[in-house]
Enzyme design. Structure first.
Site, PDB file in Angstrom:
ATOM      1  N   ARG A 164      53.067  46.028  31.556  1.00  0.00           N
ATOM      2  CA  ARG A 164      52.123  46.343  30.774  1.00  0.00           C
ATOM      3  C   ARG A 164      52.092  47.815  30.257  1.00  0.00           C
ATOM      4  O   ARG A 164      51.071  49.469  30.212  1.00  0.00           O
ATOM      5  CB  ARG A 164      50.579  46.698  32.154  1.00  0.00           C
ATOM      6  CG  ARG A 164      50.426  45.418  32.577  1.00  0.00           C
ATOM      7  CD  ARG A 164      50.264  44.543  31.642  1.00  0.00           C
ATOM      8  NE  ARG A 164      49.734  43.274  32.724  1.00  0.00           N
ATOM      9  CZ  ARG A 164      49.956  42.465  33.391  1.00  0.00           C
ATOM     10  NH1 ARG A 164      51.367  41.709  32.253  1.00  0.00           N
ATOM     11  NH2 ARG A 164      49.623  41.258  33.385  1.00  0.00           N
ATOM     12  N   SER A 238      42.608  42.037  34.444  1.00  0.00           N
ATOM     13  CA  SER A 238      42.687  42.741  36.043  1.00  0.00           C
ATOM     14  C   SER A 238      42.818  44.344  35.516  1.00  0.00           C
ATOM     15  O   SER A 238      42.957  45.002  33.998  1.00  0.00           O
ATOM     16  CB  SER A 238      44.319  43.066  35.910  1.00  0.00           C
ATOM     17  OG  SER A 238      44.710  41.576  36.423  1.00  0.00           O
ATOM     18  N   GLU A 334      44.833  49.753  34.067  1.00  0.00           N
ATOM     19  CA  GLU A 334      45.050  48.828  33.414  1.00  0.00           C
ATOM     20  C   GLU A 334      44.174  48.828  32.110  1.00  0.00           C
ATOM     21  O   GLU A 334      45.080  48.904  30.829  1.00  0.00           O
ATOM     22  CB  GLU A 334      45.840  46.958  33.709  1.00  0.00           C
ATOM     23  CG  GLU A 334      45.749  46.790  32.590  1.00  0.00           C
ATOM     24  CD  GLU A 334      45.807  44.855  32.300  1.00  0.00           C
ATOM     25  OE1 GLU A 334      46.744  44.453  33.665  1.00  0.00           O
ATOM     26  OE2 GLU A 334      45.600  44.560  31.870  1.00  0.00           O
TER      27      GLU A 334
HETATM   28  P1  FAD Z   1      41.665  45.141  22.311  1.00  0.00           P
HETATM   29  O1  FAD Z   1      41.026  45.316  24.175  1.00  0.00           O
HETATM   30  O2  FAD Z   1      40.644  44.702  21.210  1.00  0.00           O
HETATM   31  O3  FAD Z   1      43.114  46.084  22.924  1.00  0.00           O
HETATM   32  C1  FAD Z   1      43.618  47.372  23.724  1.00  0.00           C
HETATM   33  C2  FAD Z   1      44.154  48.389  23.116  1.00  0.00           C
HETATM   34  O4  FAD Z   1      45.112  48.149  22.417  1.00  0.00           O
HETATM   35  C3  FAD Z   1      43.295  49.713  22.668  1.00  0.00           C
HETATM   36  O5  FAD Z   1      43.291  50.515  23.388  1.00  0.00           O
HETATM   37  C4  FAD Z   1      43.030  49.322  21.121  1.00  0.00           C
HETATM   38  O6  FAD Z   1      42.928  50.729  21.038  1.00  0.00           O
HETATM   39  C5  FAD Z   1      44.441  48.861  21.324  1.00  0.00           C
HETATM   40  N1  FAD Z   1      44.308  48.078  19.825  1.00  0.00           N
HETATM   41  C6  FAD Z   1      44.486  46.313  19.590  1.00  0.00           C
HETATM   42  N2  FAD Z   1      44.707  46.100  18.258  1.00  0.00           N
HETATM   43  C7  FAD Z   1      45.615  46.940  18.152  1.00  0.00           C
HETATM   44  C8  FAD Z   1      46.118  47.582  17.448  1.00  0.00           C
HETATM   45  N3  FAD Z   1      45.864  46.257  16.226  1.00  0.00           N
HETATM   46  N4  FAD Z   1      46.892  48.586  16.627  1.00  0.00           N
HETATM   47  C9  FAD Z   1      47.212  49.351  17.365  1.00  0.00           C
HETATM   48  N5  FAD Z   1      45.848  49.375  18.730  1.00  0.00           N
HETATM   49  C10 FAD Z   1      45.385  48.702  18.959  1.00  0.00           C
HETATM   50  N6  FAD Z   1      46.325  40.940  29.580  1.00  0.00           N
HETATM   51  C11 FAD Z   1      47.861  40.396  30.026  1.00  0.00           C
HETATM   52  O7  FAD Z   1      49.014  40.979  29.903  1.00  0.00           O
HETATM   53  N7  FAD Z   1      47.803  39.167  31.198  1.00  0.00           N
HETATM   54  C12 FAD Z   1      47.298  38.488  31.494  1.00  0.00           C
HETATM   55  O8  FAD Z   1      47.078  37.545  32.128  1.00  0.00           O
HETATM   56  C13 FAD Z   1      45.324  39.041  31.311  1.00  0.00           C
HETATM   57  N8  FAD Z   1      44.598  38.052  31.265  1.00  0.00           N
HETATM   58  C14 FAD Z   1      43.143  38.889  30.786  1.00  0.00           C
HETATM   59  C15 FAD Z   1      42.388  37.533  31.594  1.00  0.00           C
HETATM   60  C16 FAD Z   1      41.412  37.774  30.852  1.00  0.00           C
HETATM   61  C17 FAD Z   1      40.140  37.138  31.324  1.00  0.00           C
HETATM   62  C18 FAD Z   1      40.692  39.124  30.291  1.00  0.00           C
HETATM   63  C19 FAD Z   1      39.569  39.492  29.609  1.00  0.00           C
HETATM   64  C20 FAD Z   1      41.922  39.947  29.926  1.00  0.00           C
HETATM   65  C21 FAD Z   1      43.342  39.659  30.075  1.00  0.00           C
HETATM   66  N9  FAD Z   1      43.917  40.801  29.814  1.00  0.00           N
HETATM   67  C22 FAD Z   1      45.091  40.074  30.322  1.00  0.00           C
HETATM   68  C23 FAD Z   1      43.760  41.812  28.703  1.00  0.00           C
HETATM   69  C24 FAD Z   1      44.321  41.652  27.879  1.00  0.00           C
HETATM   70  O9  FAD Z   1      43.752  40.277  27.264  1.00  0.00           O
HETATM   71  C25 FAD Z   1      45.223  41.852  27.298  1.00  0.00           C
HETATM   72  O10 FAD Z   1      45.474  42.962  27.421  1.00  0.00           O
HETATM   73  C26 FAD Z   1      44.980  41.228  25.685  1.00  0.00           C
HETATM   74  O11 FAD Z   1      46.457  41.827  24.806  1.00  0.00           O
HETATM   75  C27 FAD Z   1      44.163  42.702  24.567  1.00  0.00           C
HETATM   76  O12 FAD Z   1      44.302  42.130  23.410  1.00  0.00           O
HETATM   77  P2  FAD Z   1      42.790  42.480  22.559  1.00  0.00           P
HETATM   78  O13 FAD Z   1      42.836  42.189  21.432  1.00  0.00           O
HETATM   79  O14 FAD Z   1      41.069  41.995  23.054  1.00  0.00           O
HETATM   80  O15 FAD Z   1      42.945  44.281  22.615  1.00  0.00           O
HETATM   81  N1  EPU Z   2      45.277  38.535  45.440  1.00  0.00           N
HETATM   82  C1  EPU Z   2      44.276  38.835  46.937  1.00  0.00           C
HETATM   83  N2  EPU Z   2      42.806  38.877  46.434  1.00  0.00           N
HETATM   84  C2  EPU Z   2      42.301  38.560  45.085  1.00  0.00           C
HETATM   85  C3  EPU Z   2      43.151  37.658  44.380  1.00  0.00           C
HETATM   86  C4  EPU Z   2      45.056  38.566  44.928  1.00  0.00           C
HETATM   87  O1  EPU Z   2      44.857  39.118  48.421  1.00  0.00           O
HETATM   88  O2  EPU Z   2      41.658  38.604  45.662  1.00  0.00           O
HETATM   89  C5  EPU Z   2      46.460  38.745  46.269  1.00  0.00           C
HETATM   90  C6  EPU Z   2      47.019  37.394  46.720  1.00  0.00           C
HETATM   91  O3  EPU Z   2      48.170  37.710  47.383  1.00  0.00           O
HETATM   92  C7  EPU Z   2      48.590  36.417  45.165  1.00  0.00           C
HETATM   93  C8  EPU Z   2      48.603  38.126  44.243  1.00  0.00           C
HETATM   94  O4  EPU Z   2      47.410  38.937  45.371  1.00  0.00           O
HETATM   95  O5  EPU Z   2      49.428  36.104  46.090  1.00  0.00           O
HETATM   96  C9  EPU Z   2      48.977  37.771  43.113  1.00  0.00           C
HETATM   97  O6  EPU Z   2      47.490  37.688  42.656  1.00  0.00           O
HETATM   98  P1  EPU Z   2      47.676  36.731  41.118  1.00  0.00           P
HETATM   99  O7  EPU Z   2      48.663  35.080  40.663  1.00  0.00           O
HETATM  100  O8  EPU Z   2      45.846  36.711  40.973  1.00  0.00           O
HETATM  101  O9  EPU Z   2      48.166  37.892  40.265  1.00  0.00           O
HETATM  102  P2  EPU Z   2      47.191  39.550  40.207  1.00  0.00           P
HETATM  103  O10 EPU Z   2      48.710  40.299  40.792  1.00  0.00           O
HETATM  104  O11 EPU Z   2      45.481  39.885  40.606  1.00  0.00           O
HETATM  105  C10 EPU Z   2      48.608  39.549  37.970  1.00  0.00           C
HETATM  106  C11 EPU Z   2      47.824  40.028  36.515  1.00  0.00           C
HETATM  107  C12 EPU Z   2      47.195  39.091  35.340  1.00  0.00           C
HETATM  108  C13 EPU Z   2      48.204  37.876  35.277  1.00  0.00           C
HETATM  109  C14 EPU Z   2      48.326  37.041  36.544  1.00  0.00           C
HETATM  110  C15 EPU Z   2      49.239  35.826  36.791  1.00  0.00           C
HETATM  111  C16 EPU Z   2      48.525  42.562  36.979  1.00  0.00           C
HETATM  112  C17 EPU Z   2      47.908  43.952  36.662  1.00  0.00           C
HETATM  113  N3  EPU Z   2      48.037  41.721  36.339  1.00  0.00           N
HETATM  114  O12 EPU Z   2      47.544  39.403  38.551  1.00  0.00           O
HETATM  115  O13 EPU Z   2      47.251  39.548  34.141  1.00  0.00           O
HETATM  116  O14 EPU Z   2      47.088  37.173  34.750  1.00  0.00           O
HETATM  117  O15 EPU Z   2      49.202  38.033  37.380  1.00  0.00           O
HETATM  118  O16 EPU Z   2      50.956  36.887  35.779  1.00  0.00           O
HETATM  119  O17 EPU Z   2      49.572  42.760  36.612  1.00  0.00           O
HETATM  120  C18 EPU Z   2      45.798  40.980  33.178  1.00  0.00           C
HETATM  121  O18 EPU Z   2      47.084  41.951  33.102  1.00  0.00           O
HETATM  122  O19 EPU Z   2      44.378  42.244  32.822  1.00  0.00           O
HETATM  123  C19 EPU Z   2      46.167  39.811  34.452  1.00  0.00           C
HETATM  124  C20 EPU Z   2      44.765  39.029  34.439  1.00  0.00           C
END
Ligand code: FAD
Ligand code: EPU
Length: 338
Positions: A164, A238, A334
């Protein structure tokens, strides 16, 4: 290209926070950005680049210039027998890029299906899910330096990717607008089902030899069950990173909390799911007025409707304080708090 004043950002952040930007412009192409940077009325230091707003929490009105990145484009740059190199506009919707790559039969990003946001923000925090991070397919990116208007190219090494993390969250923070990203994808995909839930879901789907399309479908299914849809309930995924602790400290915690989940990083370090720590502190499903912690995922803070940014920031700090007090582990956000 139009610069608008006092623009509501309500529809530009997936938390759905109602704040205003003093100025805002849509950047459809690199020349729009040049025009803005040449405009003497614009202070480049006040620029905030916005993609889909899915990893940002506004704690108040933004007193500056928001540039919404809408740069589109999908080009096949070159190919050899194993790989294709594709150049993507930073404003492309990430999930649509994933679906397009799957459609072409190109592998490497299917595990990152359904992550909201744009192409340009993906390298920003090195998006990751289900055993894959974007750095594994990343070739390079193009970014414009806001202070000079100059176009720079960054290799993977220059981006300094980590969990991240990239240099754009570190030393280069706020200095560049990423405009194009080049990815290297496999023509003969190698599927990755290392994440337990993916293998289980494929089994439930009755799939024995998964294709990249099957992997994508399985991951979409898992994500739809676990994570709230920002269209229905405001959130930014997250809220905190999963913390890494010393193995020795982990062993001490394990004597008290025998069921503590963990993932080994190397011989010395262990990753602990922040969701588990937060759930142990009784926050899961917490609700106070419009703010809360999601009932299915303790790592996701939510806006049930009408929340203010500072209230969510305060909730995040209360969660951090209780996890530190109980486990001696400091959670790091994050989400980008602005
Ligand atoms: P924004 O929120 O618009 O921007 C994020 C940051 O990047 C800000 O600081 C912004 O200034 C900067 N930025 C954006 N675009 C640019 C650019 N072109 N140039 C320079 N800076 C820029 N993330 C994960 O890693 N894994 C996941 O599984 C994951 N699951 C998600 C699930 C949900 C339901 C949600 C809501 C979010 C999740 N995220 C996850 C977080 C998010 O989707 C990612 O970080 C995504 O890449 C953000 O993209 P955005 O375009 O919305 O960025
Ligand atoms: N767990 C709990 N309680 C909960 C949920 C999860 O105890 O309410 C525990 C369980 O032990 C479970 C473990 O957490 O096995 C991991 O949960 P999960 O697989 O849902 O993944 P996570 O660690 O919560 C991370 C990333 C996600 C990504 C998933 C899948 C981070 C900060 N988050 O979540 O990324 O989608 O793994 O790879 O690394 C994001 O970055 O926004 C994001 C959603």
């Amino acid at each position: 290209m139009v610069i608008r004043q006092d623009v509501s950002l309500r529809n530009y952040n997936t938390f759905g926070i109602e704040v205003k930007a003093s100025n805002m412009a849509l950047v459809d192409q690199e020349s729009d950005l040049s025009a803005i940077l040449q405009n003497e009325a614009v202070d480049y230091r006040s620029i905030l680049v916005l993609g889909g707003g899915s990893n940002i929490l506004f704690s108040g009105d933004y007193q500056g210039m928001v540039l919404k990145n809408n740069i589109l484009g999908r080009e096949l740059l070159k190919e050899d027998s194993e790989y294709v190199w594709i150049r993507l506009g930073a404003g492309e919707n990430w999930h649509r890029v994933v679906l397009w790559a799957i459609e072409q039969g190109w592998g490497g990003i299917e595990n990152l299906s359904l992550i909201p946001g744009t192409m340009g923000a993906a390298p920003m925090q090195n998006i990751g899910a289900y055993g894959v991070e974007i750095c594994s397919v990343f070739e390079s990116l193009e970014a414009v330096e806001l202070a000079t208007g100059k176009l720079h190219k960054f290799t993977a090494a220059a981006c300094d990717f980590g969990y991240r993390y990239s240099a754009f969250k570190g030393p280069f923070k706020g200095q560049f607008m990423i405009t194009r990203v080049i990815l290297r994808l496999r023509k003969q995909p190698i599927v990755n089902i290392s994440y337990g839930a993916v293998a289980q879901t494929l089994e439930q789907m009755g799939v024995k030899q998964p294709t990249i399309r099957d992997i994508s479908k399985a991951i979409i299914r898992i994500r739809e069950q676990k994570l709230p849809d920002p269209e229905k309930i405001g959130n930014a995924g997250s809220f905190f990173k999963n913390p890494t602790i010393d193995r020795e400290f982990y062993q001490t915690l394990k004597t008290e909390y025998t069921n503590i989940p963990s993932y080994p990083i190397n011989d010395n370090l262990v990753k602990i799911p922040a969701a588990w720590l937060i759930e142990q502190c009784q926050w899961k499903g917490f609700r106070k007025g419009p703010i809360g912690v999601h009932k299915n995922q303790a790592l996701v803070l939510v806006n049930h409707g009408g929340a203010q940014g500072p209230d969510l920031v305060q909730l995040s700090q209360e969660i951090q304080a209780s996890v530190t007090s109980r486990f001696g582990i400091d959670l790091v956000p994050e989400v980008n708090i602005v």
